[in-house]
Write an enzyme that holds these catalytic residues in place. Sequence first.
Site, PDB file in Angstrom:
ATOM      1  CG  ASP A  17      -7.815   0.041   2.669  1.00 53.88           C
ATOM      2  OD1 ASP A  17      -9.177  -1.190   2.732  1.00 53.88           O
ATOM      3  OD2 ASP A  17      -6.538   0.051   3.046  1.00 53.88           O
ATOM      4  CG  ASN A  66      -7.511   0.743  -0.655  1.00 47.27           C
ATOM      5  OD1 ASN A  66      -8.173   1.755  -1.673  1.00 47.27           O
ATOM      6  ND2 ASN A  66      -9.003  -0.024  -0.543  1.00 47.27           N
ATOM      7  N   GLY A  85     -13.911  -6.965  10.576  1.00 52.73           N
ATOM      8  CA  GLY A  85     -13.392  -5.781   9.284  1.00 52.73           C
ATOM      9  C   GLY A  85     -14.344  -5.920   8.340  1.00 52.73           C
ATOM     10  N   GLY A 124      -0.777  -0.091  15.482  1.00 55.50           N
ATOM     11  CA  GLY A 124      -0.655  -0.760  14.039  1.00 55.50           C
ATOM     12  C   GLY A 124       0.789   0.845  13.324  1.00 55.50           C
ATOM     13  CB  ALA A 125       3.061   2.570  12.367  1.00 51.79           C
ATOM     14  N   GLY A 126       1.115   0.748   9.611  1.00 59.77           N
ATOM     15  CA  GLY A 126       1.399   0.129   8.145  1.00 59.77           C
ATOM     16  C   GLY A 126       0.494   1.251   7.479  1.00 59.77           C
ATOM     17  CB  ALA A 132      -4.212  -0.536   7.365  1.00 59.02           C
ATOM     18  CE  LYS A 165      -4.408  -2.263   1.915  1.00 57.13           C
ATOM     19  NZ  LYS A 165      -4.870  -2.423   3.582  1.00 57.13           N
TER      20      LYS A 165
END
Length: 270
Positions: A83, A68, A231, A112-114, A116, A47
């Site tokens: 997203d 995405n 999700g 998280g830190a990516g 998404a 992504k």
Amino acid sequence: MHTAAFRAAGLHGTYEARRVPAAELPAALAGLRQPGVLGANLSLPHKEAALPWLDELTPAARAIGAVNTVIHRQGRLTGENTDAQGLFEALLELGAGGTGDRNTGGAVAVLGAGGAARAAVYVAVTLLERDVYILNRTRARAQELAESWAAPDRPGPRALAADPGEVPWEQIRLLVNASSAGLDAPGQTPLPDFGFTRLPAGALVYDMVYKPAETRLMREARAAGRRAENGLGMLAHQARLAFRAWTGADVPVGVFLDALSSPAGREQQG
């Protein structure tokens, strides 16, 4: 989902899943420029890595720093991020998406830190207008994401290490797992040994993971009397938005949700 959407829209088309190693991503994206190709979706870990290989980005994709959805038009590739809007619309359906005063709306914690997580922070900061805490195994990466949203007219997100001890959990009305922890791993959780009763009553735990349909994070949150959802709603909404971007056809989200609940859809979800 997209096969059902093509059928509902009366269009002829196919949607295929392909595993693309990181080294082959540029060639795979170049292949989307062929006549007859409408575009593609990207999943982890592509992504963010795809950005240099695209011709342009939508405002949302540029702000988020991750895509995405790739849209092909006359040989040019546009990066989109459905997203974020997909998550927002899923939260609206769950009654957790109202904007308003930061003090009454509560804060948001993002795990998280990516790519998404970037979408989740975008939703929390710009659409929900909430204070945000970002937790990640690597604090430096969380800090990088937080700094990308710093602005003089609003408080920026606060970056924290994986240790949740620094989070004011009593203020967190929405907890979003945007990490891959728990994906295809029923016994894994991004918050081991966490007491979900620290969250206020009525708080929502939203796990972007949908395989398995009930994750350990969700089970433990529900056992503590807190709401928890996977999700699938976000998946259906982002798919509807991507399909509309590719084809111009606005297929009802129910078509996508029905496809997910079909025997084939349930099998893919594990």
